[in-house]
Design an enzyme around this catalytic site. Structure first.
Site, short mmCIF file in Angstrom:
data_model
loop_
_atom_site.label_atom_id
_atom_site.label_comp_id
_atom_site.label_asym_id
_atom_site.label_seq_id
_atom_site.Cartn_x
_atom_site.Cartn_y
_atom_site.Cartn_z
N ILE A 229 -24.13 27.27 -28.27
CA ILE A 229 -23.70 25.88 -28.15
C ILE A 229 -24.29 25.27 -26.88
CG2 ILE A 229 -21.69 24.37 -27.94
CD1 ILE A 229 -20.06 26.67 -29.23
N HIS A 230 -24.75 24.04 -26.99
CA HIS A 230 -25.15 23.31 -25.79
C HIS A 230 -23.91 23.12 -24.92
CE1 HIS A 230 -26.48 20.09 -23.15
NE2 HIS A 230 -27.72 20.32 -23.54
#
Length: 338
Positions: A229-230
């Protein structure tokens, strides 16, 4: 007071500013005035549609500071992913090969282009002002969509998905895209995401390899991106994970971000939300914080408020809360504790 409501055409200038500030990879929020105008118009038509069945509608919400008349966030519900064209993803599953002669069986993870998730309801377009991250208003922006689904269940699928933005660095560089997608399009990751926002992912997806991509053949930096995930997408993930969403075997075909999935009936804000009848008083002996909404369509409103709620009893609201929710005494209210 901060209120979540359906988008309006007059929101376009502020909405475009939100688009400029949004994270690369939020493809449903492109910085293009004509495209955003068309999205707003389509959303207005969706809210006005009296349909009693699931269809192609897209419901676009904005979070507004009503005192400052300023937009601080936006989020969407696409009733049916892949309604008009396939909704492409990469399926991440093991491919098993075996040799009887050598008595060897070996499993290798492989990515396959698919549109298995077409037909599900899709949550997308989540973006909130940086000053409101990790506050209850992020919950309002994300979870109020679920109260809307609860109020109008016939318009949505029995399963809900969302794609969380995958990892890219501060310069918009995605190792996964560099290792895979760029070989087929010769485009930077940010430009590919921009084109998807302006058109669709279909024209790019159809140029992707149609055969499985064996994960061990990708560079380690790309392998490390699968399901990653960013950092700026972590809050959106955490909120929905608390709602009962889970990761599955599907990832985004451009940045390899995870896809979350939940059965609609099992989502916390849908399964556990309660109904009460509004009554109005000037003062409230507040005992807890709640997310609450009316059950309207075009007039949908949602807020966060400190309340004294007793199940089975009328729900006391202040005059300002009633105005924000566009309700009067006797109106039905849907609520759930934060």
């Amino acid at each position: 007071m901060l209120v979540l409501r359906p988008v309006e055409l007059t929101d376009l200038p502020q909405l475009q500013q939100l688009a400029r500030d949004s994270l690369v990879g939020v493809t449903s929020l492109p910085d293009d005035s004509e495209h955003l105008r068309a999205k707003i118009a389509a959303s207005c038509e969706s809210f006005a549609n009296p349909a009693q069945a699931q269809g192609p509608e897209n419901y676009f919400f904005v979070l507004e500071d009503t005192e400052q008349q300023q937009l601080l966030g936006c989020s969407e519900i696409l009733a049916t992913a892949g309604y008009k064209e396939p909704f492409y993803s990469l399926r991440n599953r093991h491919f098993t090969s075996a040799s009887r002669e050598l008595n060897i069986e070996h499993g290798v993870p492989a990515l396959s282009l698919c549109h298995d998730l077409s037909g599900h309801t899709l949550l997308r377009g989540f973006h909130i002002d940086a000053a409101l991250t990790r506050t209850p208003f992020a919950e309002l922006l994300s979870r109020a969509r679920l109260l809307f689904i609860a109020a109008h269940a016939q318009r949505f699928s029995d399963a809900v998905i969302t794609e969380i933005v995958g990892y890219s660095d501060d310069n918009g560089h995605s190792p996964f895209w560099e290792a895979l997608g760029k070989h087929f399009f010769d485009l930077p990751y940010a430009e590919a995401e921009r084109l998807c926002g302006l058109q669709s992912r279909t024209f790019l997806a159809e140029l992707m390899p149609q055969y499985p991509i064996y994960v061990p053949m990708l560079p380690q930096s790309a392998q490390d991106c699968i399901g990653r995930i960013h950092p700026d997408g972590q809050e959106a993930f955490d909120i929905l994970e608390r709602e009962g969403f889970e990761t599955n075997s599907y990832i985004d075909l451009f940045d390899a971000g995870p896809t979350l999935y939940a059965r609609t009936a099992n989502i916390r804000s849908i399964a556990q939300s309660q109904m009460a009848v509004a009554q109005q008083r000037t003062l409230i002996d507040a005992r807890g914080r709640y997310l609450l909404s009316n059950d309207e369509l075009q007039g949908f409103r949602a807020i966060i408020a400190e309340l004294d709620y007793q199940p089975g009893q009328p729900l006391t609201l202040t005059p300002s809360m009633c105005v924000a929710l566009n309700v009067t005494a006797g109106s039905p209210i849907r609520l759930i504790a934060l």
